[in-house]
Design an enzyme around this catalytic site. Structure first.
Site, PDB file in Angstrom:
ATOM      1  N   GLY A  21      44.665  38.664  36.925  1.00 23.30           N
ATOM      2  CA  GLY A  21      44.335  39.807  36.079  1.00 23.30           C
ATOM      3  C   GLY A  21      44.891  41.152  36.498  1.00 23.30           C
ATOM      4  N   GLU A  24      41.845  45.080  41.845  1.00 27.57           N
ATOM      5  CA  GLU A  24      41.153  44.143  40.955  1.00 27.57           C
ATOM      6  C   GLU A  24      41.240  44.665  39.516  1.00 27.57           C
ATOM      7  OE1 GLU A  24      39.920  41.476  40.006  1.00 27.57           O
ATOM      8  OE2 GLU A  24      37.863  41.156  40.704  1.00 27.57           O
ATOM      9  N   ASP A  25      41.224  43.761  38.554  1.00 26.97           N
ATOM     10  CA  ASP A  25      41.270  44.202  37.152  1.00 26.97           C
ATOM     11  C   ASP A  25      39.929  44.778  36.703  1.00 26.97           C
ATOM     12  OD1 ASP A  25      40.038  41.702  37.233  1.00 26.97           O
ATOM     13  OD2 ASP A  25      41.237  40.802  35.639  1.00 26.97           O
ATOM     14  N   ASP A  77      32.738  43.197  37.208  1.00 24.81           N
ATOM     15  CA  ASP A  77      31.770  42.857  36.170  1.00 24.81           C
ATOM     16  C   ASP A  77      30.417  42.601  36.857  1.00 24.81           C
ATOM     17  OD1 ASP A  77      31.100  42.131  33.463  1.00 24.81           O
ATOM     18  OD2 ASP A  77      31.363  40.030  33.949  1.00 24.81           O
ATOM     19  N   LYS A  86      32.331  47.627  34.798  1.00 21.88           N
ATOM     20  CA  LYS A  86      31.232  47.452  33.828  1.00 21.88           C
ATOM     21  C   LYS A  86      29.925  47.515  34.604  1.00 21.88           C
ATOM     22  CE  LYS A  86      33.483  43.812  31.177  1.00 21.88           C
ATOM     23  NZ  LYS A  86      33.214  42.503  30.540  1.00 21.88           N
ATOM     24  N   PHE A 108      33.625  42.435  26.085  1.00 19.10           N
ATOM     25  CA  PHE A 108      34.654  41.579  26.657  1.00 19.10           C
ATOM     26  C   PHE A 108      36.012  42.145  26.268  1.00 19.10           C
ATOM     27  CE2 PHE A 108      37.253  37.920  27.618  1.00 19.10           C
ATOM     28  CZ  PHE A 108      36.660  37.473  28.776  1.00 19.10           C
ATOM     29  N   VAL A 109      36.826  42.466  27.273  1.00 22.23           N
ATOM     30  CA  VAL A 109      38.089  43.151  27.016  1.00 22.23           C
ATOM     31  C   VAL A 109      39.288  42.295  27.416  1.00 22.23           C
ATOM     32  CG1 VAL A 109      37.090  45.458  27.182  1.00 22.23           C
ATOM     33  CG2 VAL A 109      38.000  44.358  29.244  1.00 22.23           C
ATOM     34  N   ASP A 143      42.900  38.684  30.465  1.00 22.19           N
ATOM     35  CA  ASP A 143      42.999  37.632  29.450  1.00 22.19           C
ATOM     36  C   ASP A 143      41.663  37.234  28.844  1.00 22.19           C
ATOM     37  OD1 ASP A 143      42.103  36.354  31.978  1.00 22.19           O
ATOM     38  OD2 ASP A 143      42.186  34.531  30.775  1.00 22.19           O
ATOM     39  N   ARG A 192      47.175  38.788  27.784  1.00 21.63           N
ATOM     40  CA  ARG A 192      47.488  39.555  29.005  1.00 21.63           C
ATOM     41  C   ARG A 192      48.613  40.555  28.757  1.00 21.63           C
ATOM     42  NH1 ARG A 192      45.049  37.150  33.565  1.00 21.63           N
ATOM     43  NH2 ARG A 192      44.821  34.901  33.453  1.00 21.63           N
TER      44      ARG A 192
HETATM   45  P1  IMP Z   1      32.699  39.389  38.431  1.00 20.37           P
HETATM   46  O1  IMP Z   1      32.763  38.456  39.600  1.00 20.37           O
HETATM   47  O2  IMP Z   1      31.620  39.017  37.476  1.00 20.37           O
HETATM   48  O3  IMP Z   1      32.629  40.841  38.824  1.00 20.37           O
HETATM   49  O4  IMP Z   1      33.978  39.114  37.605  1.00 20.37           O
HETATM   50  C1  IMP Z   1      35.152  39.687  37.824  1.00 20.37           C
HETATM   51  C2  IMP Z   1      36.235  38.917  37.109  1.00 20.37           C
HETATM   52  O5  IMP Z   1      35.780  38.377  35.860  1.00 20.37           O
HETATM   53  C3  IMP Z   1      37.359  39.844  36.759  1.00 20.37           C
HETATM   54  O6  IMP Z   1      38.311  39.878  37.768  1.00 20.37           O
HETATM   55  C4  IMP Z   1      37.905  39.197  35.498  1.00 20.37           C
HETATM   56  O7  IMP Z   1      38.858  38.220  35.838  1.00 20.37           O
HETATM   57  C5  IMP Z   1      36.747  38.525  34.859  1.00 20.37           C
HETATM   58  N1  IMP Z   1      36.220  39.369  33.759  1.00 20.37           N
HETATM   59  C6  IMP Z   1      35.112  40.139  33.787  1.00 20.37           C
HETATM   60  N2  IMP Z   1      34.954  40.804  32.636  1.00 20.37           N
HETATM   61  C7  IMP Z   1      35.989  40.436  31.854  1.00 20.37           C
HETATM   62  C8  IMP Z   1      36.419  40.816  30.531  1.00 20.37           C
HETATM   63  O8  IMP Z   1      35.798  41.635  29.832  1.00 20.37           O
HETATM   64  N3  IMP Z   1      37.560  40.239  30.085  1.00 20.37           N
HETATM   65  C9  IMP Z   1      38.271  39.351  30.828  1.00 20.37           C
HETATM   66  N4  IMP Z   1      37.944  38.993  32.055  1.00 20.37           N
HETATM   67  C10 IMP Z   1      36.800  39.520  32.577  1.00 20.37           C
HETATM   68 MG    MG Z   2      40.028  38.317  37.630  1.00 18.04          MG
END
Ligand code: IMP
Ligand code: MG
Length: 183
Positions: free
Chosen positions: A46, A101-102, A105, A133, A154-155, A161, A167
């Protein structure tokens, strides 16, 4: 996997992203100006566009490496468990490390990746996320450099992606399902 039909509504323009990437890179350049041992680590997949733009605006003698961890698969929910799929190529002990990191979440990925990096005794360790987020957070963690705080949507785009698609969009857009009944 069968996909529900959706459209993408632009949320952050390519121009806004570029301006914010420049601002983040200026801060990073300032914060690490006394070191020549910074390794910028992109989380695959990402972050690939974000890191490509970010490093070109960082005015320091950096190295670039990549780490791949398991995440969502094709679903929209985090697995809440981080597995290393592709490890760093270079040693980071005694180096300064910036994880790129992208999105942060739930925060589980960032926690897992941070633990993995810290085990290797870097000198300084910082994190950058294009998107944050905060309303989705399940663990107490925050990136040191954040591009944009966004609501619980969700983006996709700019490297991010949905089931491996979208992407290559130059902007960040939110996914809106068109089979959803509107109230
Ligand atoms: P976390 O472990 O829940 O913080 O998730 C982080 C990862 O989930 C990010 O690096 C993304 O790859 C994926 N992710 C979280 N939100 C989104 C979204 O809105 N769109 C796409 N991928 C997401
Ligand atoms: Mg990711």
């Amino acid at each position: 996997m069968a996909q529900r039909p959706y459209v993408i509504d632009q949320m952050i323009s390519a121009k806004s992203i570029a301006a914010q990437v420049e601002t983040l890179a200026a801060a990073i350049t300032q914060d690490f100006k006394d070191t020549d041992k910074l390794v910028v680590v992109g989380l695959l997949r990402g972050s690939f566009i974000f890191i490509a733009d970010l490093v070109r605006e960082i005015d320091l003698p950096i190295e670039v490496d990549f780490l791949e961890v398991s995440s969502y698969g094709d679903a929209m929910e985090s697995s809440r468990e981080v597995r290393i799929l592709k490890d760093l190529r270079g040693a980071i002990e005694g180096r300064d490390v910036l994880i790129v990191e992208d999105i942060v979440d739930t925060g589980h990925t960032m926690v897992g990746v941070s633990a993995h990096i810290e085990q290797r005794n870097p000198a300084r360790f910082r994190t950058a996320a294009l998107l944050d987020k905060p309303s989705r957070r399940e663990v107490d963690i925050k990136a040191d450099y954040i591009g944009f705080e966004i609501p619980d949507e969700f983006v996709v785009g700019y490297g991010i992606d949905y089931a491996q698609r979208n992407r290559n969009l130059p902007y960040i857009g939110k996914v809106r399902f068109t089979d959803e009944v509107r109230s």
